[in-house]
Design a protein around this motif. Sequence first.
Motif, mmCIF file in Angstrom:
data_model
loop_
_atom_site.group_PDB
_atom_site.id
_atom_site.type_symbol
_atom_site.label_atom_id
_atom_site.label_comp_id
_atom_site.label_asym_id
_atom_site.label_seq_id
_atom_site.Cartn_x
_atom_site.Cartn_y
_atom_site.Cartn_z
ATOM 1 N N GLY A 14 0.818 -1.208 0.000
ATOM 2 C CA GLY A 14 0.000 0.000 0.000
ATOM 3 C C GLY A 14 0.852 1.257 0.000
ATOM 4 O O GLY A 14 0.533 2.239 -0.676
ATOM 5 N N HIS A 15 1.951 1.222 0.726
ATOM 6 C CA HIS A 15 2.869 2.367 0.745
ATOM 7 C C HIS A 15 3.439 2.598 -0.646
ATOM 8 O O HIS A 15 3.527 3.741 -1.100
ATOM 9 N N ASP A 16 3.811 1.530 -1.327
ATOM 10 C CA ASP A 16 4.314 1.666 -2.705
ATOM 11 C C ASP A 16 3.250 2.288 -3.612
ATOM 12 O O ASP A 16 3.555 3.148 -4.444
ATOM 13 N N ARG A 17 1.992 1.854 -3.445
ATOM 14 C CA ARG A 17 0.904 2.430 -4.239
ATOM 15 C C ARG A 17 0.734 3.918 -3.926
ATOM 16 O O ARG A 17 0.518 4.728 -4.827
ATOM 17 N N MET A 18 0.852 4.268 -2.651
ATOM 18 C CA MET A 18 0.717 5.663 -2.256
ATOM 19 C C MET A 18 1.811 6.519 -2.895
ATOM 20 O O MET A 18 1.543 7.586 -3.428
ATOM 21 N N LEU A 19 3.054 6.032 -2.860
ATOM 22 C CA LEU A 19 4.153 6.782 -3.467
ATOM 23 C C LEU A 19 3.936 6.977 -4.961
ATOM 24 O O LEU A 19 4.252 8.038 -5.510
ATOM 25 N N ALA A 65 -6.652 6.362 1.430
ATOM 26 C CA ALA A 65 -7.727 5.469 0.986
ATOM 27 C C ALA A 65 -7.459 4.936 -0.414
ATOM 28 O O ALA A 65 -7.661 3.740 -0.681
ATOM 29 N N ALA A 66 -6.992 5.788 -1.319
ATOM 30 C CA ALA A 66 -6.715 5.357 -2.696
ATOM 31 C C ALA A 66 -5.606 4.312 -2.747
ATOM 32 O O ALA A 66 -5.593 3.453 -3.628
ATOM 33 N N ALA A 67 -4.678 4.367 -1.787
ATOM 34 C CA ALA A 67 -3.585 3.399 -1.741
ATOM 35 C C ALA A 67 -3.994 2.108 -1.040
ATOM 36 O O ALA A 67 -3.238 1.144 -1.004
ATOM 37 N N GLY A 68 -5.203 2.089 -0.482
ATOM 38 C CA GLY A 68 -5.678 0.897 0.208
ATOM 39 C C GLY A 68 -5.074 0.719 1.593
ATOM 40 O O GLY A 68 -5.020 -0.391 2.112
#
Length: 91
Positions: A14-19, A65-68
Amino acid sequence: MYSFRGDPAELLAGHDRMLALLPAGQLELHLCVQTEDGIAVLDTCPNRQVFDRFSSGPEFQELVAAAGLPKPEIRRLGEITSYVLPPGTTT
Protein backbone atom coordinates in the motif's frame (compact mmCIF):
# COMPACT_ATOMS: atom_id res chain seq x y z
CA MET A 1 5.14 9.94 11.95
CA TYR A 2 2.31 7.91 10.51
CA SER A 3 1.87 4.45 12.07
CA PHE A 4 -0.09 1.94 10.03
CA ARG A 5 -0.98 -1.27 11.87
CA GLY A 6 -1.59 -4.57 10.14
CA ASP A 7 0.20 -7.09 7.97
CA PRO A 8 3.54 -5.49 7.07
CA ALA A 9 3.64 -7.04 3.58
CA GLU A 10 0.20 -5.64 2.71
CA LEU A 11 1.04 -2.27 4.22
CA LEU A 12 4.35 -2.05 2.33
CA ALA A 13 2.48 -2.76 -0.92
CA GLY A 14 0.00 0.00 0.00
CA HIS A 15 2.87 2.37 0.75
CA ASP A 16 4.31 1.67 -2.71
CA ARG A 17 0.90 2.43 -4.24
CA MET A 18 0.72 5.66 -2.26
CA LEU A 19 4.15 6.78 -3.47
CA ALA A 20 3.14 6.06 -7.06
CA LEU A 21 0.18 8.44 -6.66
CA LEU A 22 2.38 11.39 -5.64
CA PRO A 23 3.87 13.81 -8.17
CA ALA A 24 7.59 13.31 -8.77
CA GLY A 25 9.76 15.49 -6.59
CA GLN A 26 7.08 16.21 -3.99
CA LEU A 27 8.86 14.45 -1.14
CA GLU A 28 11.95 15.88 0.51
CA LEU A 29 12.74 13.35 3.24
CA HIS A 30 10.52 10.28 3.48
CA LEU A 31 11.26 7.02 5.29
CA CYS A 32 9.20 3.87 5.57
CA VAL A 33 10.16 1.45 8.36
CA GLN A 34 8.74 -2.03 8.85
CA THR A 35 7.76 -2.51 12.50
CA GLU A 36 6.58 -5.52 14.48
CA ASP A 37 2.94 -4.56 14.00
CA GLY A 38 2.97 -2.80 10.62
CA ILE A 39 4.88 0.14 9.17
CA ALA A 40 5.89 3.60 10.31
CA VAL A 41 6.31 6.42 7.82
CA LEU A 42 8.44 9.41 8.72
CA ASP A 43 7.73 12.25 6.35
CA THR A 44 8.95 15.82 6.58
CA CYS A 45 7.04 19.01 5.91
CA PRO A 46 8.44 22.54 5.54
CA ASN A 47 6.90 23.61 8.86
CA ARG A 48 4.35 22.69 11.54
CA GLN A 49 1.49 24.58 9.86
CA VAL A 50 1.97 22.67 6.59
CA PHE A 51 2.11 19.37 8.49
CA ASP A 52 -1.05 20.15 10.47
CA ARG A 53 -2.95 21.22 7.36
CA PHE A 54 -1.77 18.23 5.28
CA SER A 55 -2.12 15.48 7.90
CA SER A 56 -5.64 16.53 8.89
CA GLY A 57 -6.86 17.46 5.42
CA PRO A 58 -9.07 15.59 2.97
CA GLU A 59 -6.26 15.24 0.39
CA PHE A 60 -4.22 13.07 2.77
CA GLN A 61 -7.24 10.98 3.74
CA GLU A 62 -8.07 10.45 0.05
CA LEU A 63 -4.45 9.51 -0.73
CA VAL A 64 -4.38 6.92 2.08
CA ALA A 65 -7.73 5.47 0.99
CA ALA A 66 -6.72 5.36 -2.70
CA ALA A 67 -3.59 3.40 -1.74
CA GLY A 68 -5.68 0.90 0.21
CA LEU A 69 -4.07 1.77 3.52
CA PRO A 70 -5.90 1.89 6.86
CA LYS A 71 -6.25 5.15 8.76
CA PRO A 72 -2.91 5.82 10.44
CA GLU A 73 -2.09 6.94 13.93
CA ILE A 74 -0.46 10.36 13.43
CA ARG A 75 2.21 11.58 15.83
CA ARG A 76 4.28 14.75 15.65
CA LEU A 77 7.89 13.95 16.43
CA GLY A 78 9.22 17.50 16.65
CA GLU A 79 11.23 19.87 14.50
CA ILE A 80 14.17 18.61 12.43
CA THR A 81 17.28 20.35 13.67
CA SER A 82 19.81 18.66 11.37
CA TYR A 83 20.28 15.81 8.94
CA VAL A 84 23.12 14.31 6.92
CA LEU A 85 22.88 13.38 3.25
CA PRO A 86 25.38 11.31 1.27
CA PRO A 87 27.95 13.35 -0.74
CA GLY A 88 26.51 14.55 -4.05
CA THR A 89 22.91 14.38 -2.82
CA THR A 90 20.92 17.57 -3.18
CA THR A 91 17.78 18.70 -1.39
